[in-house]
Write a protein that holds these residues in place. Structure first.
Motif, PDB file in Angstrom:
ATOM      1  N   VAL A 149       0.844  -1.202   0.000  1.00 23.43           N
ATOM      2  CA  VAL A 149       0.000   0.000   0.000  1.00 23.43           C
ATOM      3  C   VAL A 149       0.876   1.248   0.000  1.00 23.43           C
ATOM      4  O   VAL A 149       0.620   2.209  -0.736  1.00 23.43           O
ATOM      5  CB  VAL A 149      -0.963   0.002   1.202  1.00 23.43           C
ATOM      6  CG1 VAL A 149      -1.696   1.344   1.306  1.00 23.43           C
ATOM      7  CG2 VAL A 149      -1.971  -1.133   1.081  1.00 23.43           C
ATOM      8  N   ARG A 159       1.149   4.362  -2.894  1.00 25.82           N
ATOM      9  CA  ARG A 159       0.963   5.797  -2.603  1.00 25.82           C
ATOM     10  C   ARG A 159       2.009   6.629  -3.336  1.00 25.82           C
ATOM     11  O   ARG A 159       1.722   7.751  -3.768  1.00 25.82           O
ATOM     12  CB  ARG A 159       1.057   6.081  -1.098  1.00 25.82           C
ATOM     13  CG  ARG A 159       0.086   5.340  -0.169  1.00 25.82           C
ATOM     14  CD  ARG A 159      -1.361   5.515  -0.554  1.00 25.82           C
ATOM     15  NE  ARG A 159      -1.768   4.569  -1.579  1.00 25.82           N
ATOM     16  CZ  ARG A 159      -2.950   4.570  -2.173  1.00 25.82           C
ATOM     17  NH1 ARG A 159      -3.845   5.479  -1.842  1.00 25.82           N
ATOM     18  NH2 ARG A 159      -3.250   3.677  -3.088  1.00 25.82           N
ATOM     19  N   TYR A 169      -1.566   6.566   9.168  1.00 29.52           N
ATOM     20  CA  TYR A 169      -2.655   5.604   8.981  1.00 29.52           C
ATOM     21  C   TYR A 169      -2.725   4.655  10.179  1.00 29.52           C
ATOM     22  O   TYR A 169      -1.703   4.325  10.778  1.00 29.52           O
ATOM     23  CB  TYR A 169      -2.407   4.734   7.743  1.00 29.52           C
ATOM     24  CG  TYR A 169      -2.722   5.371   6.410  1.00 29.52           C
ATOM     25  CD1 TYR A 169      -2.372   6.682   6.137  1.00 29.52           C
ATOM     26  CD2 TYR A 169      -3.314   4.636   5.392  1.00 29.52           C
ATOM     27  CE1 TYR A 169      -2.640   7.240   4.901  1.00 29.52           C
ATOM     28  CE2 TYR A 169      -3.575   5.181   4.145  1.00 29.52           C
ATOM     29  CZ  TYR A 169      -3.235   6.492   3.912  1.00 29.52           C
ATOM     30  OH  TYR A 169      -3.487   7.039   2.693  1.00 29.52           O
ATOM     31  N   GLU A 218      -7.365   1.541   8.211  1.00 31.88           N
ATOM     32  CA  GLU A 218      -7.312   2.377   7.007  1.00 31.88           C
ATOM     33  C   GLU A 218      -6.452   1.730   5.925  1.00 31.88           C
ATOM     34  O   GLU A 218      -6.824   1.722   4.742  1.00 31.88           O
ATOM     35  CB  GLU A 218      -6.742   3.756   7.356  1.00 31.88           C
ATOM     36  CG  GLU A 218      -7.654   4.617   8.193  1.00 31.88           C
ATOM     37  CD  GLU A 218      -6.979   5.920   8.589  1.00 31.88           C
ATOM     38  OE1 GLU A 218      -7.460   6.989   8.181  1.00 31.88           O
ATOM     39  OE2 GLU A 218      -5.972   5.870   9.302  1.00 31.88           O
ATOM     40  N   THR A 219      -5.306   1.202   6.333  1.00 28.59           N
ATOM     41  CA  THR A 219      -4.411   0.561   5.368  1.00 28.59           C
ATOM     42  C   THR A 219      -5.065  -0.663   4.747  1.00 28.59           C
ATOM     43  O   THR A 219      -4.956  -0.910   3.542  1.00 28.59           O
ATOM     44  CB  THR A 219      -3.089   0.164   6.048  1.00 28.59           C
ATOM     45  OG1 THR A 219      -2.516   1.327   6.670  1.00 28.59           O
ATOM     46  CG2 THR A 219      -2.103  -0.392   5.037  1.00 28.59           C
ATOM     47  N   GLU A 240      -8.249  -1.135   4.290  1.00 30.66           N
ATOM     48  CA  GLU A 240      -9.284  -0.683   3.362  1.00 30.66           C
ATOM     49  C   GLU A 240      -8.684  -0.346   2.000  1.00 30.66           C
ATOM     50  O   GLU A 240      -9.229  -0.713   0.954  1.00 30.66           O
ATOM     51  CB  GLU A 240     -10.001   0.536   3.938  1.00 30.66           C
ATOM     52  CG  GLU A 240     -10.943   0.217   5.089  1.00 30.66           C
ATOM     53  CD  GLU A 240     -11.533   1.463   5.718  1.00 30.66           C
ATOM     54  OE1 GLU A 240     -11.144   2.583   5.298  1.00 30.66           O
ATOM     55  OE2 GLU A 240     -12.370   1.334   6.628  1.00 30.66           O
ATOM     56  N   VAL A 241      -7.545   0.347   2.015  1.00 34.24           N
ATOM     57  CA  VAL A 241      -6.877   0.686   0.746  1.00 34.24           C
ATOM     58  C   VAL A 241      -6.394  -0.580   0.050  1.00 34.24           C
ATOM     59  O   VAL A 241      -6.532  -0.737  -1.164  1.00 34.24           O
ATOM     60  CB  VAL A 241      -5.700   1.656   0.988  1.00 34.24           C
ATOM     61  CG1 VAL A 241      -4.974   1.940  -0.328  1.00 34.24           C
ATOM     62  CG2 VAL A 241      -6.192   2.956   1.607  1.00 34.24           C
ATOM     63  N   SER A 242      -5.839  -1.503   0.829  1.00 35.16           N
ATOM     64  CA  SER A 242      -5.350  -2.767   0.266  1.00 35.16           C
ATOM     65  C   SER A 242      -6.469  -3.522  -0.442  1.00 35.16           C
ATOM     66  O   SER A 242      -6.271  -4.089  -1.525  1.00 35.16           O
ATOM     67  CB  SER A 242      -4.741  -3.621   1.385  1.00 35.16           C
ATOM     68  OG  SER A 242      -4.239  -4.828   0.885  1.00 35.16           O
ATOM     69  N   LYS A 252      -9.223  -2.192  -1.772  1.00 32.38           N
ATOM     70  CA  LYS A 252      -9.586  -1.460  -2.986  1.00 32.38           C
ATOM     71  C   LYS A 252      -8.599  -1.720  -4.118  1.00 32.38           C
ATOM     72  O   LYS A 252      -8.971  -1.734  -5.298  1.00 32.38           O
ATOM     73  CB  LYS A 252      -9.662   0.038  -2.687  1.00 32.38           C
ATOM     74  CG  LYS A 252     -10.846   0.435  -1.832  1.00 32.38           C
ATOM     75  CD  LYS A 252     -10.820   1.920  -1.521  1.00 32.38           C
ATOM     76  CE  LYS A 252     -11.985   2.321  -0.618  1.00 32.38           C
ATOM     77  NZ  LYS A 252     -11.918   3.763  -0.237  1.00 32.38           N
ATOM     78  N   LEU A 253      -7.342  -1.933  -3.775  1.00 32.12           N
ATOM     79  CA  LEU A 253      -6.310  -2.161  -4.782  1.00 32.12           C
ATOM     80  C   LEU A 253      -6.254  -3.612  -5.253  1.00 32.12           C
ATOM     81  O   LEU A 253      -5.504  -3.945  -6.169  1.00 32.12           O
ATOM     82  CB  LEU A 253      -4.944  -1.762  -4.223  1.00 32.12           C
ATOM     83  CG  LEU A 253      -4.741  -0.276  -3.930  1.00 32.12           C
ATOM     84  CD1 LEU A 253      -3.442  -0.071  -3.150  1.00 32.12           C
ATOM     85  CD2 LEU A 253      -4.729   0.545  -5.208  1.00 32.12           C
TER      86      LEU A 253
END
Length: 389
Positions: A195, A199, A322, A326-327, A329-331, A333-334
């Motif tokens: 992640v 960024r 983060y 939160e991390t 959630e991004v993971s 999505k990716l």
């Protein structure tokens, strides 16, 4: 009622690029188009045409869904939409939009019409919103709700052309990958480091991941996880990705025997030095890590300062503020999370009690006695590459 429209092309929007000076904007836009073409080819789209106007990129292809998927990997794209193209003639717009609305909006839906208009026309945005809204109501019996509609018909009228669509799909945003140079990333394949790497990718950097192999002090499952996640991560890089593998088992053996409560800091410092060695050799501009303030004992404010002292290169920690949720959630999505979450066991070097305020003088003395600095640099120069096509 069928929800099917034969879209003509895909419209992509960019944001920050438009704020740059003209020479920089042109440079960034050309890179964005180049990266878009790369992503389209990765989706195996053979026939396509990419064109640009001020503030927009258009992709003409018969494979709309593949083109949409391709754009989801392109940094610098703010949003994108499959669109129906027509002329800016008001009646043409209303006829085409009504046809789309009839296949999309039912009497149980609320709807709104939104118009963005550039250029001179014999109508304004309010005119066309009202007239089109009434036409859609007559055909669908749906209610208008301008504040919180169930569905939308959106118009992007630009000079002689009009583009009609239902939704804006959010992109990665940021800047086109490659406009800021290249960095290395300490890449374990866990949740945080991939992640963190993405960024920097979305801020315009090429990122080369480095996996530190620990031999008997890590598992083969960890290495396999790193390779799987690196391959998924490679889809966000608009060029061939190389995962660099550095085997530091002899160094970790010394730390395991003599590091004591300082073992975690010593391990992280040798990783920083290994990354620095590679970055200097290739003239890269910094090191990316997945560290988050206070997440573990080695990531206290005090200990992070001790890690910074290891290298003269900039350390980029995009996840510093983060929390883990939160991390994750991004993971997700990716599309990285399912592979990154694999349990590969705890580090066997991890002491039962880690120092949260390590002493720099003590750390340096241990490094000197164990010859960690030079041995790490020597091993780092003998790195191996795994190439993802």
């Amino acid at each position: 009622m069928p929800n099917k429209t034969n879209w003509d092309l895909v419209l992509a929007r960019f944001g920050e690029i438009g704020l740059k000076t003209t020479p920089v904007r042109n440079q960034f836009l050309n890179r964005l188009i180049e990266n878009t073409r790369y992503s389209l080819k990765k989706e195996k789209i053979d026939n396509y045409e990419v064109t640009k106007t001020r503030g927009r990129i258009y992709i003409k292809t018969n494979e709309i869904q593949k083109a949409l998927r391709a754009l989801s990997y392109v940094s610098g794209v703010v949003s994108y939409s499959p669109v129906k193209k027509t002329t800016s003639d008001k009646q043409k717009i209303i006829e085409t939009s009504t046809k789309i609305a009839k296949s999309y909006i039912t009497k149980n839906d609320s709807f709104a019409v939104e118009t963005n208009r550039v250029g001179e026309h014999d109508y304004n945005s309010l005119d066309i919103n009202e007239e089109l809204g009434k036409r859609i109501q007559n055909h669908t019996n749906a209610e208008v709700d301008l504040d919180n509609p169930d569905k939308k018909i959106c118009l992007d009228i630009r000079h002689n052309n009009a583009y009609i669509f239902k939704q804006k799909i959010r992109g990665l945003m940021g800047l086109p990958t490659g406009v800021q140079g290249e960095v290395v990333s300490l890449f374990s394949g866990g949740i945080d480091s991939p992640v963190a790497a993405t960024r920097l990718v979305k801020r315009g950097c090429y990122v080369t991941p480095i996996y530190i192999k620990k031999g008997k002090y890590s598992s083969e499952e960890e290495f396999e996880r790193a390779k799987i996640v690196a391959e998924k991560f490679s889809r966000y890089i608009p060029k061939q990705l190389k995962l660099l593998v550095i085997d530091l088992e002899p160094v970790f053996e010394k730390i395991n025997e003599h590091g004591g409560r300082n073992s975690c800091l010593l391990c992280k410092r040798v990783m920083y030095r290994a990354a620095e060695t590679v970055a200097e050799e290739k003239n890269y501009l910094g090191i990316v890590t997945g560290e988050s303030l206070g997440q573990v004992a080695s990531q206290t404010l005090h200990n992070l300062k001790l890690l910074e002292e290891t290298t003269h290169l900039p350390i980029y920690r995009p996840l510093i503020g983060y929390d883990k949720v939160e991390t994750m959630e991004v993971s997700r999505k990716l599309g990285l999370f399912e592979s990154s979450k694999k349990d590969v066991g705890e580090c066997p070097i991890l002491p039962s009690k880690v120092k949260t305020r390590a002493n720099l003088k003590e750390i340096k003395q241990i490094e000197k006695e164990l010859d960690l600095v030079e041995s790490t640099k020597k091993l780092a120069k003998n790195n191996k590459k795994i190439v993802f096509n």
